[in-house]
Design an enzyme around this catalytic site. Sequence first.
Site, mmCIF file in Angstrom:
data_model
loop_
_atom_site.group_PDB
_atom_site.id
_atom_site.type_symbol
_atom_site.label_atom_id
_atom_site.label_comp_id
_atom_site.label_asym_id
_atom_site.label_seq_id
_atom_site.Cartn_x
_atom_site.Cartn_y
_atom_site.Cartn_z
ATOM 1 N N ARG A 120 1.507 8.906 4.880
ATOM 2 C CA ARG A 120 0.962 8.287 3.673
ATOM 3 C C ARG A 120 2.059 8.214 2.609
ATOM 4 N NH1 ARG A 120 -2.414 6.542 6.491
ATOM 5 N NH2 ARG A 120 -4.670 6.833 6.407
ATOM 6 N N GLU A 158 0.995 0.390 -1.930
ATOM 7 C CA GLU A 158 1.147 -0.578 -0.835
ATOM 8 C C GLU A 158 0.495 -1.888 -1.250
ATOM 9 O OE1 GLU A 158 -0.306 1.100 2.824
ATOM 10 O OE2 GLU A 158 1.243 2.618 2.818
ATOM 11 N N HIS A 172 2.938 -0.857 6.897
ATOM 12 C CA HIS A 172 1.840 0.020 7.377
ATOM 13 C C HIS A 172 1.250 -0.522 8.687
ATOM 14 C CE1 HIS A 172 -1.287 3.169 5.862
ATOM 15 N NE2 HIS A 172 -1.197 3.180 7.194
HETATM 16 C C1 DGY Z 1 -4.688 5.481 9.884
HETATM 17 O O1 DGY Z 1 -5.458 5.226 10.825
HETATM 18 O O2 DGY Z 1 -4.885 6.412 9.106
HETATM 19 C C2 DGY Z 1 -3.483 4.605 9.734
HETATM 20 O O3 DGY Z 1 -2.807 4.840 8.568
HETATM 21 C C3 DGY Z 1 -3.828 3.144 9.893
HETATM 22 O O4 DGY Z 1 -4.128 2.936 11.212
#
Ligand code: DGY
Length: 332
Positions: free
Chosen positions: A240, A269, A288
């Site tokens: 993250r 983002e 992402h």
């Molecule tokens: C998640 O699943 O947490 C990812 O960041 C996106 O697939």
Amino acid sequence: MAAKPKVFVSRIIPDAGLDRIKEHCNADIWPDPLPPSRDVLRARLADCEGLVSLLTDRIDGELLDAAPQLRVVSNFAVGFNNIDVPAATTRGIAVGNTPGVLTDATADMAFCLLITAARRVVAGHQYSLSGEWKTWEPLGHLGQDLFGRTLGVIGMGRIGYALARRCRLGWDMPVLYHDVYKSEKAEKDLGAKSVDLDTLLRESDFVSVHTDLNDKTRGMFNAAAFKQMKRTAVFINTARGPLVDQRALHDALKSGTIFAAGLDVTDPEPPLPDDPLLRLPNVVIAPHIASATVGTRNAMAEICAGNLLAGLRGEKLPHPVNPEVDTTRRKG
Ligand code: DGY
């Protein structure tokens, strides 16, 4: 025949899950590529029993109060930092996520960013396109070796382990890790060594983050952390964006405090267009996309639908985030 439960699906997800949701629910599906606004979400949820949310939807107590009939929130992601889980639990709302199925895709992306940043592939690509490439250069474009170098994993969960396995078995890397839990599996299978964070930062050639975002981890990669790393270190984040103080990362990359970074996540983002990080040659930024393979997104959609439908039927969620919410008290 009982009426189908009303649900809101905040984005079009793969048919592998969406078809089942449409079959069993009265589904209001948000058709736009951008997320619904807060006001839209609040209005659409007013009479819904179920919600399929994405990591771009902020689900908090105030929103949940506007959805008095809501019984289940099925997040189309393994991470759930977009949801105030205690607020859902207090209101008896079950929350589900999609663990497991994106482990390999995400570990692949972490490794892809690691090798791409270490070997300066993107800067090299831009150079090739620019017309500046005149000859083979003995001293040009030098990157970092991978083989036998040390990998440091912060958060030795499923994804951290999958990356460590690739690096240990494929590139003979010694593995250090830092986690609140001991990973017997990583220690036994991969010879991974548990160390404190300072040791990991000091001794690793590649530092890869796989930890949850919470109040303790937010901003943990700050100027002090980057200063501890080797000047040759490559920093990888597929977890993250807010785990990282992005200004501090920029400064560390620009000043040569660390060698390079590979990011699949940023804060915010997308990054703001004037973020100076975007102009550095030694950072690789993916939008992402770590879980963005056809097979993985289909599998996520199946799990997401499974969680939603189980919650609506008054069954236990196959992948619950707050299993303490007893969904079976209210048979659908
Ligand atoms: C998640 O699943 O947490 C990812 O960041 C996106 O697939």
